[in-house]
Design a protein around this motif. Structure first.
Motif, short mmCIF file in Angstrom:
data_model
loop_
_atom_site.label_atom_id
_atom_site.label_comp_id
_atom_site.label_asym_id
_atom_site.label_seq_id
_atom_site.Cartn_x
_atom_site.Cartn_y
_atom_site.Cartn_z
N ILE A 219 -1.47 13.29 3.95
CA ILE A 219 -2.66 12.77 3.10
C ILE A 219 -3.08 13.91 2.33
CG2 ILE A 219 -4.95 11.99 3.12
CD1 ILE A 219 -4.15 10.38 5.57
N MET A 220 -3.05 15.20 2.81
CA MET A 220 -3.40 16.37 2.20
C MET A 220 -2.70 16.65 0.84
SD MET A 220 -6.22 17.99 3.12
CE MET A 220 -5.81 19.26 1.89
N ALA A 221 -1.35 16.46 1.22
CA ALA A 221 -0.29 16.32 -0.15
C ALA A 221 -0.72 15.25 -1.17
CB ALA A 221 1.11 16.05 0.49
N GLY A 222 -1.32 14.30 -0.70
CA GLY A 222 -1.77 13.41 -1.53
C GLY A 222 -2.88 13.93 -2.53
N ILE A 223 -3.91 14.49 -1.72
CA ILE A 223 -4.98 14.99 -2.58
C ILE A 223 -4.36 16.02 -3.35
CG2 ILE A 223 -7.10 16.46 -1.65
CD1 ILE A 223 -7.33 14.82 0.81
N ASN A 224 -3.65 17.01 -3.01
CA ASN A 224 -3.02 17.96 -3.83
C ASN A 224 -2.59 17.42 -5.05
OD1 ASN A 224 -0.29 19.37 -4.63
ND2 ASN A 224 -1.84 20.99 -3.65
N GLN A 225 -1.81 16.32 -4.94
CA GLN A 225 -1.03 15.87 -6.17
C GLN A 225 -2.01 14.92 -7.02
OE1 GLN A 225 2.24 16.02 -7.26
NE2 GLN A 225 2.01 17.41 -5.71
N THR A 226 -3.30 14.48 -6.33
CA THR A 226 -4.24 14.00 -7.22
C THR A 226 -5.16 14.77 -7.88
OG1 THR A 226 -4.85 12.06 -5.63
CG2 THR A 226 -6.55 12.86 -6.89
N ILE A 227 -5.47 16.01 -7.24
CA ILE A 227 -5.93 17.12 -7.96
C ILE A 227 -4.91 17.91 -9.37
CG2 ILE A 227 -6.91 19.57 -8.06
CD1 ILE A 227 -7.41 19.13 -4.95
N MET A 228 -3.94 17.66 -8.90
CA MET A 228 -3.14 18.26 -10.15
C MET A 228 -3.11 17.37 -11.07
SD MET A 228 -2.05 21.05 -9.01
CE MET A 228 -3.85 21.40 -8.39
N MET A 229 -2.90 15.89 -10.98
CA MET A 229 -2.75 14.96 -12.20
C MET A 229 -4.32 14.87 -12.71
SD MET A 229 -0.72 12.07 -10.42
CE MET A 229 -0.53 10.98 -12.04
N ALA A 230 -5.21 15.05 -12.09
CA ALA A 230 -6.64 15.20 -12.56
C ALA A 230 -6.63 16.43 -13.73
CB ALA A 230 -7.76 15.17 -11.46
#
Length: 295
Positions: A219-230
């Motif tokens: 889930i933390m990897a998902g948050i990381n990718q969400t931040i990068m895409m934002a």
């Protein structure tokens, strides 16, 4: 290419009429419900404005100390914390502090919203194969759709401003959060789940005390990718009024200011590096903790 002439297709008049009817329908919907939708998002606007005020009005030494402290708590790395301090000092030295704080507040609000939307949906997908098979094609479309396209319906509904940009960024950035939440829960060892069932755990207890803790690194990897895409969407969202580092970049493009665009672009890269390294380090710490706890 002669075979194209035999390919069945709508004639130009019918296609034009279809496009006009769709456009007119959307405009009618906007005129009818646009005001109500705008009112619905007013609390979101208030939240974003308050976050911006906190970030821009707090003295810069306190902001740097807080960010460095969070980086150290997440990673237990003095080198990473010092790297954050140096990066933020350089941003301030080149007079990009206010825009950077506005961008960080935007990314924070977008990440909170993406978690609030993506986590429950990812959990629901992990518990239903039918829902997963329905949502996955939608996520595929969302991840392949050109980012500019997200601006069109949002601007038509809500106009120009912070909130339309925020919504466009969240829509663009939320798919990794949904996918990796679903994946993390599905990858939990079945033997662990069977042991939880053997001890008489209810469905909610199994979810919150077994599945989510074990899926947390993913889930933390998902948050990381969400931040990068934002962050990748920040410059594009600046076209519809999102304040921050994206607006100087757009100004540099339209006026051919090389140094302005380069410095603000590097500031965005610097923020991305900070978020990426801190979230990855925290994810690795969680992974090691889970391995020790269940090793």
């Amino acid at each position: 290419m002669e075979w194209l002439s035999t390919f069945p297709h709508l004639d130009d008049a019918s296609l034009t009429a279809l496009k006009k009817s769709i456009d007119e329908g959307f405009r009618t919907f906007t005129r009818t419900y646009g005001g109500g939708i705008e009112t619905f998002f007013q609390p979101l606007q208030f939240f974003l404005i308050q976050c911006e005020r906190i970030m821009t009005r707090t003295p810069w030494p306190i902001v740097i100390l807080v960010i460095a402290g969070l980086a150290w708590l997440a990673s237990r790395s003095v080198k990473l914390a010092l790297g954050c301090v140096v990066m933020l000092l350089l941003i301030g030295f080149f007079d990009m502090w206010d825009d950077t704080m506005k961008t960080i507040s935007m990314i924070f609000v977008c990440t909170v919203l993406a978690i609030a939307v993506g986590l429950p949906l990812g959990i629901a997908m992990s518990r239903s194969d039918r829902l997963q098979n329905t949502v996955n094609p939608i996520l595929d479309v969302m991840q392949t759709m050109p980012s500019f396209v997200y601006l069109i319906p949002v601007v038509m509904l809500l106009g120009i401003g912070r909130v339309p940009g925020l919504i466009a960024v969240v829509i663009y950035a939320v798919p990794p959060m949904i996918r990796l939440t679903n994946l993390g829960i599905r990858l939990v060892d079945k033997d662990v789940l069977e042991a939880a069932d053997a001890y008489g755990s209810s469905g909610w207890q199994r979810l919150f005390k077994v599945q989510l803790p074990l899926a947390l690194p993913t889930i933390m990897a998902g948050i990381n990718q969400t931040i990068m895409m934002a962050l990748a969407m920040v410059v594009i969202a600046a076209m519809i009024g999102v304040q921050g580092l994206g607006q100087p970049v757009l100004k540099a493009i339209s006026n051919q200011y090389f140094t302005l665009g380069m410095f603000n672009g590097l500031a965005i890269v610097g923020i991305a590096i900070i978020f990426d390294r801190v979230s990855q380090a925290y994810g690795r710490r969680l992974q090691r903790h889970m391995e020790v706890a269940h090793g």
